[in-house]
Design an enzyme around this catalytic site. Structure first.
Site, PDB file in Angstrom:
ATOM      1  CE  LYS A  27       3.495  -2.511  -0.079  1.00 40.45           C
ATOM      2  NZ  LYS A  27       4.560  -1.627  -0.461  1.00 40.45           N
ATOM      3  CG  ASP A  76       0.175  -3.962  -3.262  1.00 39.49           C
ATOM      4  OD1 ASP A  76      -0.053  -2.804  -3.011  1.00 39.49           O
ATOM      5  OD2 ASP A  76       1.291  -4.428  -3.494  1.00 39.49           O
ATOM      6  CG  MET A 100      -0.613   3.147   5.721  1.00 37.28           C
ATOM      7  SD  MET A 100       1.060   3.313   5.060  1.00 37.28           S
ATOM      8  CE  MET A 100       1.256   5.084   5.014  1.00 37.28           C
TER       9      MET A 100
HETATM   10  N1  SAH Z   1      -2.186   3.640  -2.406  1.00 36.01           N
HETATM   11  C1  SAH Z   1      -3.299   3.454  -1.492  1.00 36.01           C
HETATM   12  C2  SAH Z   1      -2.900   3.651  -0.039  1.00 36.01           C
HETATM   13  C3  SAH Z   1      -1.841   2.668   0.423  1.00 36.01           C
HETATM   14  S1  SAH Z   1      -1.479   2.856   2.132  1.00 36.01           S
HETATM   15  C4  SAH Z   1      -4.429   4.408  -1.886  1.00 36.01           C
HETATM   16  O1  SAH Z   1      -4.215   5.317  -2.703  1.00 36.01           O
HETATM   17  O2  SAH Z   1      -5.555   4.213  -1.416  1.00 36.01           O
HETATM   18  C5  SAH Z   1      -2.600   1.712   2.839  1.00 36.01           C
HETATM   19  C6  SAH Z   1      -3.662   2.427   3.644  1.00 36.01           C
HETATM   20  O3  SAH Z   1      -4.676   2.926   2.795  1.00 36.01           O
HETATM   21  C7  SAH Z   1      -4.396   1.563   4.641  1.00 36.01           C
HETATM   22  O4  SAH Z   1      -3.669   1.423   5.835  1.00 36.01           O
HETATM   23  C8  SAH Z   1      -5.659   2.363   4.854  1.00 36.01           C
HETATM   24  O5  SAH Z   1      -5.427   3.440   5.721  1.00 36.01           O
HETATM   25  C9  SAH Z   1      -5.901   2.933   3.478  1.00 36.01           C
HETATM   26  N2  SAH Z   1      -6.889   2.159   2.694  1.00 36.01           N
HETATM   27  C10 SAH Z   1      -6.666   1.491   1.558  1.00 36.01           C
HETATM   28  N3  SAH Z   1      -7.804   0.949   1.082  1.00 36.01           N
HETATM   29  C11 SAH Z   1      -8.777   1.321   1.954  1.00 36.01           C
HETATM   30  C12 SAH Z   1     -10.187   1.111   2.011  1.00 36.01           C
HETATM   31  N4  SAH Z   1     -10.834   0.402   1.075  1.00 36.01           N
HETATM   32  N5  SAH Z   1     -10.867   1.648   3.046  1.00 36.01           N
HETATM   33  C13 SAH Z   1     -10.244   2.379   4.005  1.00 36.01           C
HETATM   34  N6  SAH Z   1      -8.917   2.620   4.000  1.00 36.01           N
HETATM   35  C14 SAH Z   1      -8.197   2.100   2.986  1.00 36.01           C
END
Ligand code: SAH
Length: 246
Positions: free
Chosen positions: A56, A34, A170
């Site tokens: 995405k 991803d 998100m």
């Molecule tokens: N599976 C992922 C989340 C996927 S949804 C997890 O467990 O972290 C994607 C969202 O995750 C983004 O829109 C943001 O809100 C958050 N996100 C992912 N990586 C991030 C990071 N390094 N810092 C801040 N927000 C993050």
């Protein structure tokens, strides 16, 4: 017999990868990854490993999920060790469950390798514990993708009146609507709130504010970013430790 490893890549800091993820990545014949999985992780793969990008953007699927499911399935017909690498944890808004269902329906073996979710680790790197004795006894991780002014909402906004910590993933593009909605259900305008961008990476940026001023303060923050709402945000004054802060 092929196996698909639905693997959490962690939030960004490459060292937050689990040993189990490291092991399967090293043995992978193909890695389907991803946008949010740190691409430096791919360097751990063996020579000849194939890389397939199915990125995405926040909520917006450049490649539809059905096509991603099919890419994973097709690779499992071709290779023994298939790693599906996803940012954070595969089951926290990662659609890992849907990918596993698709494989289950086609009798393909799979394993789930949990990852460190950004929902907890980005706040941790910002010096914000999601629970803290006497401050917050629980935390919620909520999708910020659904617009809070949607008529029929799946989100139980009325339940958010408590002082529990709320982490929105998100949700940056809905920050204004989210903060407005939380004030509408009764939270005061000076209620603590933070936006954490690129958490756990050297480009981590933390903006601290209140429900009343966070929109203005965080207007230029880049994605990926999450929103933390709760009194725990104030603990950052004492617990800030990570120097990645831009
Ligand atoms: N599976 C992922 C989340 C996927 S949804 C997890 O467990 O972290 C994607 C969202 O995750 C983004 O829109 C943001 O809100 C958050 N996100 C992912 N990586 C991030 C990071 N390094 N810092 C801040 N927000 C993050």
């Amino acid at each position: 017999m092929a196996k698909v490893y639905l693997t959490g890549a962690g939030p960004g800091d490459i060292e937050l990868l689990t040993l189990k993820a490291f092991k399967v990545i090293k043995e992978a014949d193909v890695i389907i990854y991803d946008r949010l999985a740190n691409p430096d992780i791919l360097e751990m793969a063996k020579d000849g490993c194939e890389f397939v990008y199915v990125g995405k953007e926040d909520g917006k699927h450049i490649i539809p999920q059905d096509d991603i499911n099919e890419v994973i399935y097709q690779n499992s017909l071709k290779y023994e060790n298939v790693v599906r690498l996803k940012g954070g944890d595969p089951f926290v808004f990662g659609r890992g469950g849907e990918e596993a269902q698709y494989l289950h329906e086609r009798s393909i073996k799979f394993e789930i390798i949990p990852g460190i979710t950004s929902a907890i680790s980005a706040p941790a790197y910002a010096g914000i514990p999601v629970t803290h004795r006497g401050v917050a006894v629980s935390f919620r991780v909520v999708t910020g993708h659904e617009s809070p002014d949607k008529k029929v909402s799946q989100i139980p906004w009325e339940n958010f009146k408590t002082n529990d910590t709320i982490v929105f993933l998100m949700g940056l593009h809905n920050l204004q609507k989210i903060s407005k909605k939380l004030m509408e259900i009764g939270k005061p305008a000076d209620y603590p709130c933070a936006v954490i961008s690129k958490g756990t990476t050297k480009n981590q940026l933390v903006v601290v504010g209140t429900l009343g001023d966070i929109v203005e303060k965080a207007k230029d923050v880049p994605t990926p970013a999450l929103i933390v709402v709760g009194e725990v945000v104030k603990l950052r004054e004492q617990l800030k430790w990570f120097e990645g802060d831009a």
